[in-house]
Design a protein around this motif. Sequence first.
Motif, PDB file in Angstrom:
ATOM      1  N   ASP A  61       0.991  -1.050   0.066  1.00  0.00           N
ATOM      2  CA  ASP A  61       0.071   0.071  -0.173  1.00  0.00           C
ATOM      3  C   ASP A  61       0.885   1.177  -0.062  1.00  0.00           C
ATOM      4  N   PHE A  62       0.359   2.471  -0.139  1.00  0.00           N
ATOM      5  CA  PHE A  62       1.019   3.547  -0.167  1.00  0.00           C
ATOM      6  C   PHE A  62       0.911   4.088   1.071  1.00  0.00           C
ATOM      7  N   SER A  63       0.306   3.749   1.962  1.00  0.00           N
ATOM      8  CA  SER A  63      -0.025   4.173   3.281  1.00  0.00           C
ATOM      9  C   SER A  63       0.605   3.351   4.388  1.00  0.00           C
ATOM     10  N   ASN A  64       1.678   3.853   5.207  1.00  0.00           N
ATOM     11  CA  ASN A  64       2.235   3.326   6.239  1.00  0.00           C
ATOM     12  C   ASN A  64       1.245   2.840   7.234  1.00  0.00           C
ATOM     13  N   ALA A  65       0.207   3.791   7.595  1.00  0.00           N
ATOM     14  CA  ALA A  65      -0.635   3.594   8.585  1.00  0.00           C
ATOM     15  C   ALA A  65      -1.490   2.400   8.428  1.00  0.00           C
ATOM     16  N   GLY A  66      -1.890   2.126   7.344  1.00  0.00           N
ATOM     17  CA  GLY A  66      -2.585   0.998   7.175  1.00  0.00           C
ATOM     18  C   GLY A  66      -1.989  -0.304   7.155  1.00  0.00           C
ATOM     19  N   LEU A  67      -0.650  -0.525   6.568  1.00  0.00           N
ATOM     20  CA  LEU A  67       0.261  -1.453   6.856  1.00  0.00           C
ATOM     21  C   LEU A  67       0.799  -1.792   7.976  1.00  0.00           C
ATOM     22  N   ARG A  68       0.789  -0.693   8.900  1.00  0.00           N
ATOM     23  CA  ARG A  68       1.100  -0.915  10.480  1.00  0.00           C
ATOM     24  C   ARG A  68       0.106  -1.610  11.278  1.00  0.00           C
ATOM     25  N   ASP A 117       4.492   2.667  -4.035  1.00  0.00           N
ATOM     26  CA  ASP A 117       3.797   3.538  -5.070  1.00  0.00           C
ATOM     27  C   ASP A 117       3.516   3.048  -6.144  1.00  0.00           C
ATOM     28  N   VAL A 118       2.246   2.706  -6.876  1.00  0.00           N
ATOM     29  CA  VAL A 118       1.981   2.077  -7.929  1.00  0.00           C
ATOM     30  C   VAL A 118       2.208   2.894  -9.001  1.00  0.00           C
ATOM     31  N   ARG A 119       2.373   4.084  -8.969  1.00  0.00           N
ATOM     32  CA  ARG A 119       2.884   5.109  -9.880  1.00  0.00           C
ATOM     33  C   ARG A 119       4.239   4.812 -10.623  1.00  0.00           C
ATOM     34  N   ASP A 120       5.213   4.166  -9.665  1.00  0.00           N
ATOM     35  CA  ASP A 120       6.315   3.749  -9.982  1.00  0.00           C
ATOM     36  C   ASP A 120       6.410   2.400 -10.390  1.00  0.00           C
ATOM     37  N   PRO A 121       7.379   1.996 -11.373  1.00  0.00           N
ATOM     38  CA  PRO A 121       7.408   0.505 -11.536  1.00  0.00           C
ATOM     39  C   PRO A 121       7.516  -0.366 -10.144  1.00  0.00           C
ATOM     40  N   LEU A 122       7.075  -1.534 -10.200  1.00  0.00           N
ATOM     41  CA  LEU A 122       6.928  -2.480  -9.119  1.00  0.00           C
ATOM     42  C   LEU A 122       8.281  -2.914  -8.750  1.00  0.00           C
ATOM     43  N   PRO A 123       8.736  -2.665  -7.457  1.00  0.00           N
ATOM     44  CA  PRO A 123      10.183  -3.088  -7.042  1.00  0.00           C
ATOM     45  C   PRO A 123      10.121  -4.627  -6.972  1.00  0.00           C
ATOM     46  N   LEU A 124       9.628  -5.414  -7.746  1.00  0.00           N
ATOM     47  CA  LEU A 124       9.552  -6.917  -7.449  1.00  0.00           C
ATOM     48  C   LEU A 124      10.045  -7.672  -8.735  1.00  0.00           C
ATOM     49  N   PRO A 125      10.645  -8.748  -8.680  1.00  0.00           N
ATOM     50  CA  PRO A 125      11.011  -9.504  -9.729  1.00  0.00           C
ATOM     51  C   PRO A 125      10.386  -9.939 -10.570  1.00  0.00           C
ATOM     52  N   ASP A 126      10.700 -10.298 -12.027  1.00  0.00           N
ATOM     53  CA  ASP A 126       9.842 -10.885 -12.882  1.00  0.00           C
ATOM     54  C   ASP A 126       9.353 -12.223 -12.427  1.00  0.00           C
ATOM     55  N   GLU A 127       8.017 -12.479 -12.856  1.00  0.00           N
ATOM     56  CA  GLU A 127       7.480 -13.624 -12.849  1.00  0.00           C
ATOM     57  C   GLU A 127       7.428 -14.374 -11.444  1.00  0.00           C
TER      58      GLU A 127
END
Length: 226
Positions: free
Chosen positions: A82-89, A109-119
């Motif tokens: 999520d982009f809200s740390n309050a919710g994730l907490r 932040d889904v406006r940026d590329p996802l910081p996750l590996p392919d597949e």
Amino acid sequence: MASEDAAGVGNPADLGDIQRRHWQSTYDANPSMYGEAPSAPAIHAAEIFAAAGARTILELGAGHGRDALHFARAGFTVHATDFSNAGLRQLRERADSEALEGLTAGIVDVRDPLPLPDESFDAVYAHMLLCMALSSEQIVALVREIHRVLRPGGIFFYTVRHTGDAHYGAGVDHGDDIFEQDGFAVHFFPRSLVDRLAEGWELRQVDDFEEGALPRRLWSVVQARR
């Protein structure tokens, strides 16, 4: 409220940042604002994911985690974002209290590329995340990233409010079918945008449903990576 250009339409980047702060303060002031029970789409999605043999789920826009917790309780390995740390907490606190394993959470932040590996995931779930204050082009770019992080045959399940909703066209018009009421901006989807997001995928179903007291009108969409 977002700054406006000469045409009276808010800057999407500014609007997204304002919405991020608004959701952060909303979760701080209203813990578990959507209740403890999972949403109906999450219950349905878990059944679809299980039938497809999925084990790992990426949730985008997890909020305070009621759906992520449902997936984890059902035995899936879940990465909630999520982009809200309050919710994730709040999500982490509940997961710790239940000693749930296989559930991780992180700011994205889904406006940026996802910081996750392919597949790297069998399934991706997003309940009303795509109809936040995102431009159509940002949504298209995000779905391209979702395709990248899904394994071949992986399932993408998402829900969005659509242009048949009673709030469509009401409130502050930010352009691109984005309207703001009471501080919350929503991108209402025309069917053409759903079809555009399905290009290069196998579109399996588009179902209309209602949620909440208004009620809100939404589509749930299931598509698979080819």
